[in-house]
Design a protein around this motif. Structure first.
Motif, PDB file in Angstrom:
ATOM      1  N   GLU A 124      17.397  -0.296  -9.208  1.00  0.00           N
ATOM      2  CA  GLU A 124      16.247  -0.241  -8.315  1.00  0.00           C
ATOM      3  C   GLU A 124      15.071  -1.001  -8.924  1.00  0.00           C
ATOM      4  O   GLU A 124      14.640  -0.708 -10.033  1.00  0.00           O
ATOM      5  CB  GLU A 124      15.831   1.216  -8.061  1.00  0.00           C
ATOM      6  CG  GLU A 124      16.842   2.002  -7.258  1.00  0.00           C
ATOM      7  CD  GLU A 124      16.378   3.425  -7.004  1.00  0.00           C
ATOM      8  OE1 GLU A 124      15.346   3.822  -7.584  1.00  0.00           O
ATOM      9  OE2 GLU A 124      17.048   4.124  -6.227  1.00  0.00           O
ATOM     10  N   LYS A 180      21.790  10.723  -6.905  1.00  0.00           N
ATOM     11  CA  LYS A 180      21.699   9.452  -6.182  1.00  0.00           C
ATOM     12  C   LYS A 180      22.929   8.594  -6.451  1.00  0.00           C
ATOM     13  O   LYS A 180      23.423   7.895  -5.555  1.00  0.00           O
ATOM     14  CB  LYS A 180      20.428   8.707  -6.617  1.00  0.00           C
ATOM     15  CG  LYS A 180      20.198   7.378  -5.905  1.00  0.00           C
ATOM     16  CD  LYS A 180      19.910   7.580  -4.421  1.00  0.00           C
ATOM     17  CE  LYS A 180      19.653   6.272  -3.710  1.00  0.00           C
ATOM     18  NZ  LYS A 180      19.396   6.439  -2.267  1.00  0.00           N
ATOM     19  N   LEU A 243      16.643  13.687   1.330  1.00  0.00           N
ATOM     20  CA  LEU A 243      15.707  12.645   0.925  1.00  0.00           C
ATOM     21  C   LEU A 243      16.333  11.710  -0.102  1.00  0.00           C
ATOM     22  O   LEU A 243      16.128  10.491  -0.052  1.00  0.00           O
ATOM     23  CB  LEU A 243      14.439  13.283   0.342  1.00  0.00           C
ATOM     24  CG  LEU A 243      13.504  13.950   1.355  1.00  0.00           C
ATOM     25  CD1 LEU A 243      12.435  14.769   0.647  1.00  0.00           C
ATOM     26  CD2 LEU A 243      12.863  12.904   2.261  1.00  0.00           C
ATOM     27  N   ARG A 247      16.463   7.722   0.576  1.00  0.00           N
ATOM     28  CA  ARG A 247      15.440   6.957  -0.120  1.00  0.00           C
ATOM     29  C   ARG A 247      15.873   6.654  -1.541  1.00  0.00           C
ATOM     30  O   ARG A 247      16.818   7.238  -2.050  1.00  0.00           O
ATOM     31  CB  ARG A 247      14.111   7.740  -0.151  1.00  0.00           C
ATOM     32  CG  ARG A 247      13.540   8.014   1.234  1.00  0.00           C
ATOM     33  CD  ARG A 247      12.500   9.112   1.178  1.00  0.00           C
ATOM     34  NE  ARG A 247      11.940   9.345   2.513  1.00  0.00           N
ATOM     35  CZ  ARG A 247      10.745   8.901   2.897  1.00  0.00           C
ATOM     36  NH1 ARG A 247       9.991   8.214   2.064  1.00  0.00           N
ATOM     37  NH2 ARG A 247      10.291   9.137   4.113  1.00  0.00           N
ATOM     38  N   SER A 248      15.142   5.748  -2.192  1.00  0.00           N
ATOM     39  CA  SER A 248      15.423   5.452  -3.592  1.00  0.00           C
ATOM     40  C   SER A 248      15.016   6.635  -4.458  1.00  0.00           C
ATOM     41  O   SER A 248      14.180   7.459  -4.063  1.00  0.00           O
ATOM     42  CB  SER A 248      14.656   4.204  -4.048  1.00  0.00           C
ATOM     43  OG  SER A 248      13.290   4.509  -4.229  1.00  0.00           O
ATOM     44  N   ARG A 251      11.188   6.693  -5.149  1.00  0.00           N
ATOM     45  CA  ARG A 251      10.351   7.125  -4.038  1.00  0.00           C
ATOM     46  C   ARG A 251      10.409   8.641  -3.878  1.00  0.00           C
ATOM     47  O   ARG A 251       9.389   9.291  -3.619  1.00  0.00           O
ATOM     48  CB  ARG A 251      10.789   6.438  -2.748  1.00  0.00           C
ATOM     49  CG  ARG A 251      10.542   4.944  -2.731  1.00  0.00           C
ATOM     50  CD  ARG A 251      11.106   4.325  -1.480  1.00  0.00           C
ATOM     51  NE  ARG A 251      10.320   4.671  -0.305  1.00  0.00           N
ATOM     52  CZ  ARG A 251      10.775   4.609   0.942  1.00  0.00           C
ATOM     53  NH1 ARG A 251      12.031   4.234   1.164  1.00  0.00           N
ATOM     54  NH2 ARG A 251      10.008   4.906   1.955  1.00  0.00           N
ATOM     55  N   VAL A 252      11.607   9.211  -4.011  1.00  0.00           N
ATOM     56  CA  VAL A 252      11.728  10.664  -3.896  1.00  0.00           C
ATOM     57  C   VAL A 252      10.998  11.345  -5.052  1.00  0.00           C
ATOM     58  O   VAL A 252      10.255  12.325  -4.861  1.00  0.00           O
ATOM     59  CB  VAL A 252      13.211  11.088  -3.877  1.00  0.00           C
ATOM     60  CG1 VAL A 252      13.335  12.607  -3.932  1.00  0.00           C
ATOM     61  CG2 VAL A 252      13.889  10.558  -2.620  1.00  0.00           C
ATOM     62  N   VAL A 294       5.645   5.441  -1.744  1.00  0.00           N
ATOM     63  CA  VAL A 294       6.509   5.760  -0.615  1.00  0.00           C
ATOM     64  C   VAL A 294       6.411   4.721   0.500  1.00  0.00           C
ATOM     65  O   VAL A 294       7.416   4.346   1.103  1.00  0.00           O
ATOM     66  CB  VAL A 294       6.156   7.161  -0.059  1.00  0.00           C
ATOM     67  CG1 VAL A 294       6.925   7.446   1.217  1.00  0.00           C
ATOM     68  CG2 VAL A 294       6.466   8.222  -1.110  1.00  0.00           C
ATOM     69  N   PRO A 297       8.690   0.348   0.209  1.00  0.00           N
ATOM     70  CA  PRO A 297      10.022   0.633  -0.325  1.00  0.00           C
ATOM     71  C   PRO A 297      10.454  -0.411  -1.342  1.00  0.00           C
ATOM     72  O   PRO A 297      10.217  -1.601  -1.158  1.00  0.00           O
ATOM     73  CB  PRO A 297      10.935   0.580   0.917  1.00  0.00           C
ATOM     74  CG  PRO A 297      10.207  -0.268   1.878  1.00  0.00           C
ATOM     75  CD  PRO A 297       8.745  -0.054   1.626  1.00  0.00           C
TER      76      PRO A 297
END
Length: 303
Positions: A124, A180, A243, A247-248, A251-252, A294, A297
Motif C-alpha cells: 500500500e 487484510k 471496513l 478499505r486499505s 485508512r481503517v 480517509v 484513498p
C-alpha cells in the motif's frame, strides 16, 4: 439497482463514524467493569458469550461455516491478536493502574505502524497528504490525552503496565494487517466466530493460571459485560471486519485516532470529567487528520 447502490454508499459513509462511536465505548466499559472482576476473567466470559451469540446468528441466517483448517488457523491468529492481545493488553494495563487516557495514547500509535508496515507487507502506497493526516491525528490524540492527564494528574506507570500497553499496540497493528492479508475472503459471521474461539483459547488459560476467579456481580459489571459483548464484540468487530475488507489497512487504522477524543467526550458526559480547550482543539485536529487519510484513498501496488 440504483436504490441498492445508494443504500450501499450510505452504509459505507456511515460505517466509519459508527465504528468510532462504538469502539470508543470500550474504555468506558472497562472503567465500569474492572473494579468488580479481573481482566482475563472478564474477557473470557465476554468471549464465551460472543461465541454463543455468533454461533446462533450463523445458524439463524444460514451462513456458511469455515471448512478448511487453514481458514480456522488464519481466523484464530486474528482473534489472538485483535482480541486477546489488544484487549488483554489494554485491560491489564488499566487494571494495573495506568490511566485509560495514557493507554489510549500508546495504542494510538497503531495507524503510523500500520501505514509503515502496510507498505512492505500489503504493497500500500501512502500519499503525502495521508502522511500529514497520520501526523495530525497523532498530535490531536496527544493533545486530548495531555489535557486529561493535566486535569487528573499523572497515573502510576509500572514496567508491567507499560509492557502490557505496548503488547496491545503491536497486537492490534499485526491483527489489522493479518486480517487484510489473509482473512478478507472468509465468511463474516463464522470467520469472526473462529476469531473469538482463538481468543478464548488464550484468555481462559491466563485467567485460570494467573487470576483468582473472584467476581462481584454488581449491576455496573453486568451492564458493562452486556454492552461490551453485544455492542463491541459483535457490532463493532463485524463493522471493523467489513471496513478492512472494503478499505486499505492504513485508512481503517486512521479511524483509531478518533477513539481517544470520542472517549474523552463520553467520559465528560457520563462521569463529568473535565474537557478543556486543549482537548477540544485536539479533537478537531485529529478529525482533520483522519479526513486527510480517509478521503484520499491510497494507490495500491499490485503484487
Amino acid at each position: 439497482m440504483k436504490k441498492q447502490t445508494t443504500g450501499s454508499f450510505q452504509l459505507a459513509s456511515v460505517a466509519p463514524l459508527l465504528f468510532v462511536l462504538l469502539w470508543s465505548t470500550g474504555f468506558i466499559g472497562a472503567r465500569f467493569g474492572l473494579p468488580y472482576i479481573e481482566p482475563f476473567t472478564f474477557l473470557s466470559i465476554r468471549f464465551a458469550l460472543v461465541l454463543l451469540l455468533l454461533g446462533a446468528l450463523t445458524i439463524i441466517f444460514r451462513q456458511p461455516w469455515l471448512t478448511k483448517p487453514a481458514s480456522y488457523g488464519h481466523s484464530a491468529v486474528v482473534g489472538i491478536l485483535l482480541h486477546s492481545g489488544y484487549l488483554g493488553g489494554v485491560f491489564f494495563a488499566i487494571d494495573g493502574g495506568m490511566s485509560a487516557g495514557l493507554a489510549a495514547l500508546i495504542v494510538s500509535l497503531q495507524p503510523i505502524l500500520t501505514a509503515l508496515i502496510g507498505q512492505w507487507t500489503l504493497g500500500e502506497q501512502i500519499a503525502w497528504r495521508q502522511w500529514l493526516g497520520l501526523g495530525l491525528g497523532l498530535v490531536g490524540v496527544a493533545a486530548v490525552v495531555s489535557d486529561k492527564l493535566m486535569a487528573v494528574g499523572p497515573a502510576p506507570v509500572t514496567p508491567v503496565s507499560l509492557t502490557a500497553a505496548i503488547i496491545a499496540l503491536l497486537a492490534t497493528t499485526a491483527g489489522t494487517l493479518y486480517q487484510k492479508r489473509f482473512g478478507t475472503g472468509l465468511p463474516l459471521l463464522s470467520g469472526t466466530w473462529a476469531q473469538y474461539l482463538g481468543a478464548l483459547a488464550v484468555t481462559a488459560p491466563l485467567a485460570w493460571l494467573c487470576e483468582t476467579g473472584e467476581i462481584d456481580w454488581q449491576p455496573a459489571l453486568i451492564g458493562a459485560l452486556l454492552w461490551l459483548t453485544l455492542v463491541l464484540s459483535i457490532g463493532a468487530i463485524l463493522l471493523l471486519m467489513l471496513l478492512i475488507r472494503a478499505r486499505s489497512a492504513a485508512r481503517v487504522s486512521s479511524l483509531f485516532y478518533l477513539v481517544p477524543p470520542a472517549t474523552a467526550v463520553e467520559a465528560w458526559l457520563l462521569f463529568g470529567e473535565q474537557l478543556g480547550w486543549l482537548a477540544i482543539g485536539g479533537l478537531i485536529i485529529a478529525s482533520i487528520g483522519v479526513a486527510l487519510v480517509v478521503v484520499m484513498p491510497p494507490k495500491s501496488i499490485q503484487r
